[in-house]
Write a protein that holds these residues in place. Structure first.
Motif, PDB file in Angstrom:
ATOM      1  N   ARG A  19       0.890  -1.166   0.000  1.00  0.00           N
ATOM      2  CA  ARG A  19       0.000   0.000   0.000  1.00  0.00           C
ATOM      3  C   ARG A  19       0.919   1.205   0.000  1.00  0.00           C
ATOM      4  O   ARG A  19       1.917   1.213   0.714  1.00  0.00           O
ATOM      5  N   VAL A  20       0.577   2.212  -0.769  1.00  0.00           N
ATOM      6  CA  VAL A  20       1.365   3.438  -0.787  1.00  0.00           C
ATOM      7  C   VAL A  20       0.444   4.635  -0.635  1.00  0.00           C
ATOM      8  O   VAL A  20      -0.712   4.607  -1.038  1.00  0.00           O
ATOM      9  N   ARG A  21       0.987   5.692  -0.016  1.00  0.00           N
ATOM     10  CA  ARG A  21       0.245   6.946   0.072  1.00  0.00           C
ATOM     11  C   ARG A  21       0.651   7.762  -1.145  1.00  0.00           C
ATOM     12  O   ARG A  21       1.786   8.219  -1.256  1.00  0.00           O
ATOM     13  N   SER A  28      -4.182  13.275  -0.886  1.00  0.00           N
ATOM     14  CA  SER A  28      -3.462  12.003  -0.781  1.00  0.00           C
ATOM     15  C   SER A  28      -4.418  10.878  -0.417  1.00  0.00           C
ATOM     16  O   SER A  28      -5.449  11.101   0.201  1.00  0.00           O
ATOM     17  N   TRP A  30      -4.399   6.263   0.227  1.00  0.00           N
ATOM     18  CA  TRP A  30      -3.681   4.988   0.231  1.00  0.00           C
ATOM     19  C   TRP A  30      -4.219   4.146  -0.914  1.00  0.00           C
ATOM     20  O   TRP A  30      -5.434   3.988  -1.056  1.00  0.00           O
ATOM     21  N   SER A  32      -3.246   0.465  -3.471  1.00  0.00           N
ATOM     22  CA  SER A  32      -2.487  -0.787  -3.508  1.00  0.00           C
ATOM     23  C   SER A  32      -1.809  -0.971  -4.854  1.00  0.00           C
ATOM     24  O   SER A  32      -2.274  -0.471  -5.870  1.00  0.00           O
ATOM     25  N   ASP A  72       5.972   6.301   3.058  1.00  0.00           N
ATOM     26  CA  ASP A  72       4.707   6.231   2.339  1.00  0.00           C
ATOM     27  C   ASP A  72       4.439   4.865   1.729  1.00  0.00           C
ATOM     28  O   ASP A  72       3.686   4.742   0.764  1.00  0.00           O
ATOM     29  N   GLU A  74       3.810   0.532   2.723  1.00  0.00           N
ATOM     30  CA  GLU A  74       3.580  -0.526   3.721  1.00  0.00           C
ATOM     31  C   GLU A  74       3.379  -1.847   2.998  1.00  0.00           C
ATOM     32  O   GLU A  74       2.711  -1.899   1.965  1.00  0.00           O
ATOM     33  N   SER A  81      -4.486  -5.951   5.384  1.00  0.00           N
ATOM     34  CA  SER A  81      -4.725  -4.754   4.566  1.00  0.00           C
ATOM     35  C   SER A  81      -3.810  -4.679   3.382  1.00  0.00           C
ATOM     36  O   SER A  81      -2.798  -5.271   3.302  1.00  0.00           O
TER      37      SER A  81
END
Length: 81
Positions: A19-21, A28, A30, A32, A72, A74, A81
């Motif tokens: 996941r990235v912001r 912004s 989140w 995938s 940013d 995960e 998630s």
């Protein structure tokens, strides 16, 4: 002369789901995607003030390519998630 190896940030490596912001400020969100490349060597070199180098290249599920820094991104855990 060979380049120094990229730091292994544990389970975040090219090919894994994350996941990235993406975006900034109020715009912004989140999203995938899959890590495409790790630009650790280039990111530590700094780039230009007007075009900083981001560490991670991520192919987002909607087909876009985003570049993000360590704060940013995960790992997406299976079943999580």
């Amino acid at each position: 002369m060979s380049a120094a190896p990229k730091e292994n940030r544990g389970p975040i490596v090219p090919g894994v789901r994350v996941r990235v912001r993406a975006g900034s400020g109020a715009r912004s969100a989140w999203v995938s995607g899959v890590v495409v490349d790790d630009y650790a060597d280039e990111a530590t070199a700094g780039g230009h003030e007007w075009a900083p180098v981001r560490r991670w290249a991520v192919a987002v599920d909607d087909g876009t390519l985003v570049f993000v820094d360590d704060g940013d991104i995960e790992l997406v855990t299976p079943g999580g998630s």
